[in-house]
Design an enzyme around this catalytic site. Sequence first.
Site, PDB file in Angstrom:
ATOM      1  CD1 TRP A 133      -0.524  -1.864   2.903  1.00 34.27           C
ATOM      2  CD2 TRP A 133       0.221   0.399   3.225  1.00 34.27           C
ATOM      3  NE1 TRP A 133       0.463  -2.135   4.038  1.00 34.27           N
ATOM      4  CE2 TRP A 133       1.088  -1.080   4.175  1.00 34.27           C
ATOM      5  CE3 TRP A 133       1.362   1.197   2.978  1.00 34.27           C
ATOM      6  CZ2 TRP A 133       2.219  -0.358   5.133  1.00 34.27           C
ATOM      7  CZ3 TRP A 133       2.595   1.771   4.580  1.00 34.27           C
ATOM      8  CH2 TRP A 133       2.762   0.643   5.355  1.00 34.27           C
ATOM      9  CG  ASN A 134       5.153   1.006   0.381  1.00 33.89           C
ATOM     10  OD1 ASN A 134       4.653   0.366  -0.266  1.00 33.89           O
ATOM     11  ND2 ASN A 134       6.576   1.010   0.741  1.00 33.89           N
ATOM     12  N   PRO A 155      -3.051  -4.524  -2.614  1.00 39.04           N
ATOM     13  CG  PRO A 155      -1.951  -2.611  -1.347  1.00 39.04           C
ATOM     14  CD  PRO A 155      -2.371  -3.544  -2.654  1.00 39.04           C
ATOM     15  CB  SER A 204       6.997  -7.588   5.592  1.00 32.74           C
ATOM     16  OG  SER A 204       6.421  -8.911   5.764  1.00 32.74           O
ATOM     17  CD  GLU A 237      11.626  -3.339  -3.367  1.00 28.99           C
ATOM     18  OE1 GLU A 237      12.043  -3.859  -2.326  1.00 28.99           O
ATOM     19  OE2 GLU A 237      10.842  -2.219  -3.988  1.00 28.99           O
ATOM     20  CG  LEU A 238      11.192  -9.083   0.409  1.00 26.56           C
ATOM     21  CD1 LEU A 238      12.178 -10.385   0.818  1.00 26.56           C
ATOM     22  CD2 LEU A 238      10.003  -9.406   0.256  1.00 26.56           C
ATOM     23  CB  CYS A 242      11.218   0.145   0.561  1.00 28.05           C
ATOM     24  SG  CYS A 242      10.825   0.507  -1.146  1.00 28.05           S
ATOM     25  CD  GLU A 293      10.976  -1.826   5.832  1.00 23.14           C
ATOM     26  OE1 GLU A 293      10.793  -2.184   5.906  1.00 23.14           O
ATOM     27  OE2 GLU A 293      11.080  -1.131   5.339  1.00 23.14           O
TER      28      GLU A 293
HETATM   29  P1  NAD Z   1       3.172  -7.035   4.621  1.00 29.64           P
HETATM   30  O1  NAD Z   1       3.952  -7.665   4.589  1.00 29.64           O
HETATM   31  O2  NAD Z   1       2.122  -8.008   6.169  1.00 29.64           O
HETATM   32  O3  NAD Z   1       1.717  -7.088   3.405  1.00 29.64           O
HETATM   33  C1  NAD Z   1       2.998  -6.362   2.405  1.00 29.64           C
HETATM   34  C2  NAD Z   1       1.963  -7.036   1.349  1.00 29.64           C
HETATM   35  O4  NAD Z   1       1.641  -7.824   1.555  1.00 29.64           O
HETATM   36  C3  NAD Z   1       0.187  -6.824   1.841  1.00 29.64           C
HETATM   37  O5  NAD Z   1      -0.298  -5.767   0.241  1.00 29.64           O
HETATM   38  C4  NAD Z   1       0.040  -7.441   2.501  1.00 29.64           C
HETATM   39  O6  NAD Z   1      -1.781  -7.520   2.404  1.00 29.64           O
HETATM   40  C5  NAD Z   1      -0.190  -8.681   1.952  1.00 29.64           C
HETATM   41  N1  NAD Z   1       0.544  -9.696   2.359  1.00 29.64           N
HETATM   42  C6  NAD Z   1      -0.136 -10.310   3.283  1.00 29.64           C
HETATM   43  N2  NAD Z   1       0.211 -11.630   4.111  1.00 29.64           N
HETATM   44  C7  NAD Z   1       0.148 -11.426   2.305  1.00 29.64           C
HETATM   45  C8  NAD Z   1       0.028 -13.295   2.197  1.00 29.64           C
HETATM   46  N3  NAD Z   1      -0.062 -14.566   2.538  1.00 29.64           N
HETATM   47  N4  NAD Z   1       0.033 -13.503   1.406  1.00 29.64           N
HETATM   48  C9  NAD Z   1       0.184 -12.600  -0.058  1.00 29.64           C
HETATM   49  N5  NAD Z   1      -0.169 -10.867   0.286  1.00 29.64           N
HETATM   50  C10 NAD Z   1       0.491 -11.182   1.309  1.00 29.64           C
HETATM   51  O7  NAD Z   1       3.259  -5.804   5.689  1.00 29.64           O
HETATM   52  P2  NAD Z   1       2.452  -4.361   6.472  1.00 29.64           P
HETATM   53  O8  NAD Z   1       1.740  -4.668   8.040  1.00 29.64           O
HETATM   54  O9  NAD Z   1       1.433  -4.377   5.162  1.00 29.64           O
HETATM   55  O10 NAD Z   1       3.176  -3.773   6.445  1.00 29.64           O
HETATM   56  C11 NAD Z   1       4.495  -4.254   7.255  1.00 29.64           C
HETATM   57  C12 NAD Z   1       5.588  -4.226   7.405  1.00 29.64           C
HETATM   58  O11 NAD Z   1       6.142  -4.607   6.191  1.00 29.64           O
HETATM   59  C13 NAD Z   1       6.494  -2.622   7.228  1.00 29.64           C
HETATM   60  O12 NAD Z   1       6.739  -1.891   8.342  1.00 29.64           O
HETATM   61  C14 NAD Z   1       7.136  -2.659   6.029  1.00 29.64           C
HETATM   62  O13 NAD Z   1       8.546  -2.772   6.720  1.00 29.64           O
HETATM   63  C15 NAD Z   1       7.243  -3.534   5.299  1.00 29.64           C
HETATM   64  N6  NAD Z   1       6.517  -3.314   3.885  1.00 29.64           N
HETATM   65  C16 NAD Z   1       7.556  -3.479   2.850  1.00 29.64           C
HETATM   66  C17 NAD Z   1       7.216  -2.338   1.733  1.00 29.64           C
HETATM   67  C18 NAD Z   1       8.330  -2.275   0.491  1.00 29.64           C
HETATM   68  O14 NAD Z   1       8.156  -1.900  -0.131  1.00 29.64           O
HETATM   69  N7  NAD Z   1       9.243  -3.325   0.905  1.00 29.64           N
HETATM   70  C19 NAD Z   1       6.100  -2.481   1.997  1.00 29.64           C
HETATM   71  C20 NAD Z   1       5.583  -2.507   2.308  1.00 29.64           C
HETATM   72  C21 NAD Z   1       5.345  -3.100   3.789  1.00 29.64           C
END
Ligand code: NAD
Length: 475
Positions: free
Chosen positions: A151-152, A177, A229, A250-251, A284, A380
């Site tokens: 979502w960012n 997301p 993440s 891309e984490l 990120c 992070e």
């Molecule tokens: P998250 O990792 O839980 O979710 C990231 C994305 O993946 C979201 O769109 C989520 O809906 C999706 N997702 C979650 N579980 C999934 C699954 N089992 N299968 C497929 N998709 C899934 O992250 P969050 O709670 O939304 O954010 C928390 C942390 O994630 C942040 O603090 C940051 O560290 C990291 N993050 C990184 C980026 C990046 O650009 N690399 C972007 C967003 C979040």
Amino acid sequence: MGYETDLKLFIDGIWKTGEGRDAHTVLNPVNASPIAEVPYATKADLDEALEASNRAWPEWRSMDVEKRGAILHKAAQLLRERVDLIAATMTQEQGKILAESKAETLASAQLFDWYAEDAKRDYGRTLVRPAGQVSRVIRQPVGPVATFTPWNFPLYLLAKKVSAALAAGCTVISRPPHETPGVGTELFRALADAGIPKGVAQLVHGESGLVSETLIASRVIRKVSFTGSTNVGKHLMRLCADSMTRVTMELGGHAPVLIFDDCDLEKTLDMVVPQKFRNAGQVCVSPTRFYVQSGIYEAFVKGFAERTQKVKIGNGLEADTRMGPLANSRRPGAIEALVQDAKAKGARVLAGGERGDGGFFFQPTLLADVPNEAEIMNEEPFGPVAVSRPFDTFEEVIEQANRLPFGLAAFAFTENGRRANLIGDLVESGMVGINTFAISLADAPFGGVKDSGFGSEGGKEGMESYQVVKAIHQA
Ligand code: NAD
């Protein structure tokens, strides 16, 4: 300015909603109020999308590259024409200020233009062989692709995957997301209106576990591209291992910023502070760990704090707002816990440090003298928090920059050319910005090392990540 996007699934060329599907409420993070309902895909929807993706692939991959490119160019044009609507949807779903939402929409359009052209220059190679024999190496589309994006940067990160995959000749099923379904919907509306053949680009909103498990287990999907993440990335890689599905991951990151005492201090501060608070720090590659050479440390943190206190937070739709709320209710609490932990371990709070009023706000924050034991030096923050500490020698700061398991982006500010070269060589990260933050560009590879993932997006490498290599030998 209202919320105008009509939220639907896009499967096999048909926009779908209702018909007994679960609906999920979308919140505006500025005040936590509901703004829309998004239909969630059922298992039957996912199966239908898989079948359509597989069916559409042979025709799409063999379509003339000029014709494929024309559809991508048209989608880019429609994104530009619709920039006001898309940006308003983005700001209301995600919180970022309108100017950033518009810039993201235009940058996303540019990706489609760039890949539409890059696909035309996808040359293979011929190997040296005795007369009459030929060995050639070609790249072919990997097959149907699934994308999972966060979502960012709800449009740009989705566009980066979808544009490259489509240009390579793959079909795509995307799950955006749940926080920002409208932005994803607008991207697929642009593709649909640009004439993308049915089944080639499909959008499935839905419960993340159901969608990822169903798509990956199907064996139809040949490639998964994820941004998010590290924990979820590892989970998806485990799912992909069972079906030997290729991945790009891309984490997260925790970008170090090396500030040397020969930098132009005022100019550097004027660059780094707005960059830190862009998208409320939910980036990120956000500059996060500021290592500042001892001689200028106090002057740097003083100038940083003064500028930080002036960042006006509020509703991103209002013209004078410089930073909006965080994107969801999980973030303010997570950041507050990190700040409290750092304070308890001896960090000084020089600006902010608290949640804001209403919605999902957190104040723009600067912490100084943060010890390595503080969680925020290791995890992070993904929010509007900069952490800082002094250093003395070059060797020491390189060691500090490389001490975490992350390796996405790193930045340095110095006027010393030899030092700049060495930083480029020695810092363990996928991207290094020296006296610049411009590291995410259509023509340049973007991706991490270590726990920040692997594979590149953007540039030639971005399209190659949706291709397989074949060697053909003829005697
Ligand atoms: P998250 O990792 O839980 O979710 C990231 C994305 O993946 C979201 O769109 C989520 O809906 C999706 N997702 C979650 N579980 C999934 C699954 N089992 N299968 C497929 N998709 C899934 O992250 P969050 O709670 O939304 O954010 C928390 C942390 O994630 C942040 O603090 C940051 O560290 C990291 N993050 C990184 C980026 C990046 O650009 N690399 C972007 C967003 C979040």
